[in-house]
Design an enzyme around this catalytic site. Structure first.
Site, PDB file in Angstrom:
ATOM      1  N   TYR A  51       0.833  -1.200   0.000  1.00 50.60           N
ATOM      2  CA  TYR A  51       0.000   0.000   0.000  1.00 50.60           C
ATOM      3  C   TYR A  51       0.874   1.259   0.000  1.00 50.60           C
ATOM      4  CZ  TYR A  51      -3.807  -3.133   1.601  1.00 50.60           C
ATOM      5  OH  TYR A  51      -4.714  -4.154   1.737  1.00 50.60           O
ATOM      6  N   LYS A 230     -13.057   0.950   4.503  1.00 52.25           N
ATOM      7  CA  LYS A 230     -12.146   2.055   4.221  1.00 52.25           C
ATOM      8  C   LYS A 230     -12.928   3.267   3.752  1.00 52.25           C
ATOM      9  CE  LYS A 230     -10.485   3.346   0.451  1.00 52.25           C
ATOM     10  NZ  LYS A 230     -10.066   3.356  -0.935  1.00 52.25           N
ATOM     11  N   ASN A 240     -19.427   4.125   9.832  1.00 50.61           N
ATOM     12  CA  ASN A 240     -19.063   2.707   9.666  1.00 50.61           C
ATOM     13  C   ASN A 240     -18.816   2.022  11.011  1.00 50.61           C
ATOM     14  OD1 ASN A 240     -19.241   2.745   6.869  1.00 50.61           O
ATOM     15  ND2 ASN A 240     -17.062   3.095   6.547  1.00 50.61           N
TER      16      ASN A 240
END
Length: 287
Positions: A51, A230, A240
């Site tokens: 990442y 995400k 979330n």
């Protein structure tokens, strides 16, 4: 608010929900997003060598002032570093970039190449106290049966694509035999609008005064799946996390189960995947 934890087969307890950092750039965006997540109450951050944002994750953890032992940090080994010796170096590099003395979880990001050698490096790092829990990612039943029988240690988790349209039924049956937990990447189907607007989901959202994403995450949580949605939007980062104040009934869980299509967007068993992933980018470009 303290988020629930899930016990792994090695005795460690992992926060049931975390914050994913896939595709968040290392231009300050990762630092900002992880900082917002920690401020909102997340205590589980998922990153990876591939990442390219481990350093910013580490900076955000340090800047938060939250004690290290209260944050669960996951990273993952990229294919370039498979084999025992390269993997051992890569683990140390991840710790250095993150600015941490240990990782809570470290995964083999892709199940190709010298998987047994890489796994031995993870086992050694676990024994040395550099990693608390070790696991795999993107392992289908076929790939699991190919590699895991050679391992001395059974993985604690298998991080795979998982959402209501792809519920990984055969894999769940296989992993249950070893008390291996599934971690869901793309738990919201990577923003799949068809999924988010599915009538079963929108009806439940209306009933519980929640958004469709919260219904999906709650469903996955009740299945015992570890989730890490995400987002770079602060309101969504907070929403979330707001899935622990309601519960789907058994009948509603059954309705959600009927959404399963039995396949996802990524097929780790497909020919050519290994070569495509290996050539996707160079994690040592800046070394």
């Amino acid at each position: 608010m303290t988020t629930p934890t899930i016990q792994l087969n090695d005795g460690n307890k992992i926060p049931a929900i975390g914050f994913g950092t896939f595709q968040i750039p290392n231009d300050g965006s990762t630092f900002k997003a992880v900082s917002a997540a920690l401020a909102a109450g997340y205590r589980h951050i998922d990153t990876a060598v591939a990442y390219f944002n481990e350093a910013e994750v580490g900076q955000a953890i340090k800047a938060s002032g939250i004690p290290r032992d209260q944050i669960w940090v996951t990273s993952k080994l990229w294919l370039q570093d498979y084999g025992q010796a390269p993997a051992e170096k890569a683990i140390d590099r991840s710790l250095q970039k993150l600015g941490l003395d240990y990782l809570d979880l470290y995964l083999l990001h892709q199940p190709y190449g010298d998987v047994p050698g890489a796994w031995r490096a993870l086992e050694a790092a676990q024994q040395a106290g550099k990693i608390r829990s070790i696991g795999v990612s993107n392992m289908t039943p076929k790939l699991w049966q190919r590699f895991v029988p050679e391992f001395t240690t059974i993985p604690a988790v298998d991080q795979v694509e998982f959402n209501p349209y792809f519920q990984q039924q055969p894999l769940r049956r296989l992993l249950a035999q070893h008390q291996v937990r599934i971690e869901a990447w793309a738990p919201l189907g990577q923003g799949n609008q068809v999924l988010l607007n599915d009538p079963i989901i929108t009806q439940l959202a209306a009933k519980y005064d929640k958004n469709p994403g919260q219904i999906i995450l709650r469903f996955e949580h009740q299945l015992g799946v570890i989730i890490f949605p995400k987002s770079t939007h602060e309101a969504r980062i907070k929403s979330n996390l707001a899935i622990f104040d309601f519960e789907l009934t058994a009948a509603e869980m059954g309705r959600m189960a009927t959404l399963d299509q039995g396949h996802g967007r990524h097929d780790p068993d497909a020919p050519g995947v290994q070569a495509r992933l290996l050539s996707a980018f160079d994690v040592h470009a800046d070394d």
